[in-house]
Scaffold this active site. Sequence first.
Site, PDB file in Angstrom:
ATOM      1  N   SER A 145       3.680  -6.311  -5.296  1.00 16.59           N
ATOM      2  CA  SER A 145       5.066  -5.905  -5.573  1.00 16.59           C
ATOM      3  C   SER A 145       5.643  -6.923  -6.548  1.00 16.59           C
ATOM      4  O   SER A 145       5.120  -8.040  -6.663  1.00 16.59           O
ATOM      5  CB  SER A 145       5.862  -5.946  -4.261  1.00 16.59           C
ATOM      6  OG  SER A 145       7.249  -5.915  -4.517  1.00 16.59           O
ATOM      7  N   TYR A 158       8.137 -10.245   3.983  1.00 15.14           N
ATOM      8  CA  TYR A 158       7.597  -9.242   3.041  1.00 15.14           C
ATOM      9  C   TYR A 158       7.281  -9.901   1.696  1.00 15.14           C
ATOM     10  O   TYR A 158       6.186  -9.725   1.155  1.00 15.14           O
ATOM     11  CB  TYR A 158       8.578  -8.087   2.847  1.00 15.14           C
ATOM     12  CG  TYR A 158       8.069  -7.064   1.848  1.00 15.14           C
ATOM     13  CD1 TYR A 158       7.021  -6.203   2.181  1.00 15.14           C
ATOM     14  CD2 TYR A 158       8.604  -6.975   0.558  1.00 15.14           C
ATOM     15  CE1 TYR A 158       6.531  -5.277   1.260  1.00 15.14           C
ATOM     16  CE2 TYR A 158       8.126  -6.047  -0.363  1.00 15.14           C
ATOM     17  CZ  TYR A 158       7.086  -5.207  -0.003  1.00 15.14           C
ATOM     18  OH  TYR A 158       6.589  -4.299  -0.918  1.00 15.14           O
TER      19      TYR A 158
HETATM   20  N1  LIG Z   1       8.244   1.907  -2.985  1.00 12.41           N
HETATM   21  C1  LIG Z   1       8.557   0.735  -3.507  1.00 12.41           C
HETATM   22  O1  LIG Z   1       9.694   0.524  -3.982  1.00 12.41           O
HETATM   23  C2  LIG Z   1       7.504  -0.346  -3.577  1.00 12.41           C
HETATM   24  C3  LIG Z   1       7.746  -1.435  -4.431  1.00 12.41           C
HETATM   25  C4  LIG Z   1       6.790  -2.438  -4.502  1.00 12.41           C
HETATM   26  C5  LIG Z   1       5.638  -2.367  -3.746  1.00 12.41           C
HETATM   27  N2  LIG Z   1       5.430  -1.303  -2.919  1.00 12.41           N
HETATM   28  C6  LIG Z   1       4.197  -1.292  -2.132  1.00 12.41           C
HETATM   29  O2  LIG Z   1       3.506  -0.089  -2.391  1.00 12.41           O
HETATM   30  C7  LIG Z   1       2.659   0.216  -1.270  1.00 12.41           C
HETATM   31  C8  LIG Z   1       2.831   1.685  -0.918  1.00 12.41           C
HETATM   32  O3  LIG Z   1       4.153   1.876  -0.467  1.00 12.41           O
HETATM   33  P1  LIG Z   1       4.982   3.227  -0.729  1.00 12.41           P
HETATM   34  O4  LIG Z   1       6.152   2.874  -1.549  1.00 12.41           O
HETATM   35  O5  LIG Z   1       4.096   4.304  -1.148  1.00 12.41           O
HETATM   36  O6  LIG Z   1       5.521   3.449   0.774  1.00 12.41           O
HETATM   37  P2  LIG Z   1       5.388   4.673   1.795  1.00 12.41           P
HETATM   38  O7  LIG Z   1       5.804   5.934   1.143  1.00 12.41           O
HETATM   39  O8  LIG Z   1       6.133   4.211   3.007  1.00 12.41           O
HETATM   40  O9  LIG Z   1       3.818   4.755   2.113  1.00 12.41           O
HETATM   41  C9  LIG Z   1       3.190   3.760   2.885  1.00 12.41           C
HETATM   42  C10 LIG Z   1       1.796   4.223   3.238  1.00 12.41           C
HETATM   43  O10 LIG Z   1       1.177   3.222   4.076  1.00 12.41           O
HETATM   44  C11 LIG Z   1       0.718   3.860   5.272  1.00 12.41           C
HETATM   45  N3  LIG Z   1       0.789   2.967   6.420  1.00 12.41           N
HETATM   46  C12 LIG Z   1       1.902   2.391   6.941  1.00 12.41           C
HETATM   47  N4  LIG Z   1       1.574   1.693   8.039  1.00 12.41           N
HETATM   48  C13 LIG Z   1       0.233   1.834   8.216  1.00 12.41           C
HETATM   49  C14 LIG Z   1      -0.692   1.368   9.177  1.00 12.41           C
HETATM   50  N5  LIG Z   1      -0.308   0.607  10.216  1.00 12.41           N
HETATM   51  N6  LIG Z   1      -2.010   1.704   9.049  1.00 12.41           N
HETATM   52  C15 LIG Z   1      -2.410   2.493   8.021  1.00 12.41           C
HETATM   53  N7  LIG Z   1      -1.585   2.960   7.077  1.00 12.41           N
HETATM   54  C16 LIG Z   1      -0.270   2.643   7.178  1.00 12.41           C
HETATM   55  C17 LIG Z   1       1.655   5.061   5.447  1.00 12.41           C
HETATM   56  O11 LIG Z   1       1.036   6.085   6.192  1.00 12.41           O
HETATM   57  P3  LIG Z   1       1.219   6.352   7.782  1.00 12.41           P
HETATM   58  O12 LIG Z   1       2.664   6.129   8.096  1.00 12.41           O
HETATM   59  O13 LIG Z   1       0.749   7.764   7.900  1.00 12.41           O
HETATM   60  O14 LIG Z   1       0.308   5.379   8.450  1.00 12.41           O
HETATM   61  C18 LIG Z   1       1.793   5.523   4.009  1.00 12.41           C
HETATM   62  O15 LIG Z   1       0.682   6.305   3.641  1.00 12.41           O
HETATM   63  C19 LIG Z   1       3.035  -0.753  -0.173  1.00 12.41           C
HETATM   64  O16 LIG Z   1       2.088  -1.795  -0.106  1.00 12.41           O
HETATM   65  C20 LIG Z   1       4.390  -1.309  -0.634  1.00 12.41           C
HETATM   66  O17 LIG Z   1       4.614  -2.607  -0.140  1.00 12.41           O
HETATM   67  C21 LIG Z   1       6.343  -0.297  -2.815  1.00 12.41           C
END
Ligand SMILES: NC(=O)c1ccc[n+]([C@@H]2O[C@H](COP(=O)([O-])OP(=O)(O)OC[C@H]3O[C@@H](n4cnc5c(N)ncnc54)[C@H](OP(=O)(O)O)[C@@H]3O)[C@@H](O)[C@H]2O)c1
Length: 265
Positions: A145, A158
């Site tokens: 991130s 985080y």
């Molecule tokens: N969105 C942003 O603004 C942003 C910015 C910077 C970095 N990121 C990073 O991008 C990555 C993806 O995030 P996203 O934005 O796509 O968020 P998201 O829509 O909340 O997706 C998160 C994914 O991780 C899975 N997950 C959560 N807990 C889990 C567990 N205990 N075991 C296995 N899978 C799990 C969720 O699936 P289930 O709930 O089905 O398990 C989902 O598929 C993350 O690492 C996040 O830190 C996001």
Amino acid sequence: MNAQPLKGQTALVTGASAGIGVDLAECFASDGYDVILAARTESALRAVADRLAKTYAIKATPIAADLGVIGGGQRLADAITKAGLSVDVVVNNAGYGVAGAFDGSDAAGQLGMIDLNDRALVELTHIYWPTMLANKRGGVLNVASTAAFQPGPLMAVYYASKAFVLSFSEALWEEARDTGVKVSCLCPGPTVSKFRERAGTNKTRLSRTGEQMTSMSVARMGYDAWQDNKRVEVTGLRNRLTASLVSFLPRTMLLRLVRQLQSPI
Ligand SMILES: NC(=O)c1ccc[n+]([C@@H]2O[C@H](COP(=O)([O-])OP(=O)(O)OC[C@H]3O[C@@H](n4cnc5c(N)ncnc54)[C@H](OP(=O)(O)O)[C@@H]3O)[C@@H](O)[C@H]2O)c1
């Protein structure tokens, strides 16, 4: 599209039931990779797998796995072996954040971020790394991130967990130099997904500072960076500028600034 023959290569994508992970899986599938999709929500994984298999004529295997529990990575790897599958590329994308002061926070939520964002990521990388090196192909795409570039008061664990991902990924990139194994660290800024809802960051000052990128544009940048073995990919000009400015600011000023941005409106 990639010029290399990718048929028969498999990418494991964690967090592939929603958000950026779905689109990362699609980038690999559209280039001919078979995909293994892991997350906790089996129905969502199955829907993504069906769509990708039909659209791109690849093999897509959903495997429900909780990577937030100790040993979750090894259990997932065991299930993959049991299904007769191998892994060429690990995309460590699953992760979550929790906003708020460290004081009064829920210990399980704080430690869980380390278990998922860092521990499971290292565990899965450690399992598949020797095979990648022996095969001289494949690699790791880790999702950090822009939080990785500075400490984050009011979201301390985080930010620290993502600093770990960035540091670990860059070190592995160097260890893999000249081996044929590619390592990239994708550093998205604010991106449309369910992340904010779970993190509770939709009411911070930061959430009002600009447009969120789409998850597909972020995934595409990460995929292309990984194909080019680019060490770090910060998504978008604005995020790149912010990430590079951080090292020029006095640390105390930076900490105060991030605290303000993470404060509730
Ligand atoms: N969105 C942003 O603004 C942003 C910015 C910077 C970095 N990121 C990073 O991008 C990555 C993806 O995030 P996203 O934005 O796509 O968020 P998201 O829509 O909340 O997706 C998160 C994914 O991780 C899975 N997950 C959560 N807990 C889990 C567990 N205990 N075991 C296995 N899978 C799990 C969720 O699936 P289930 O709930 O089905 O398990 C989902 O598929 C993350 O690492 C996040 O830190 C996001």
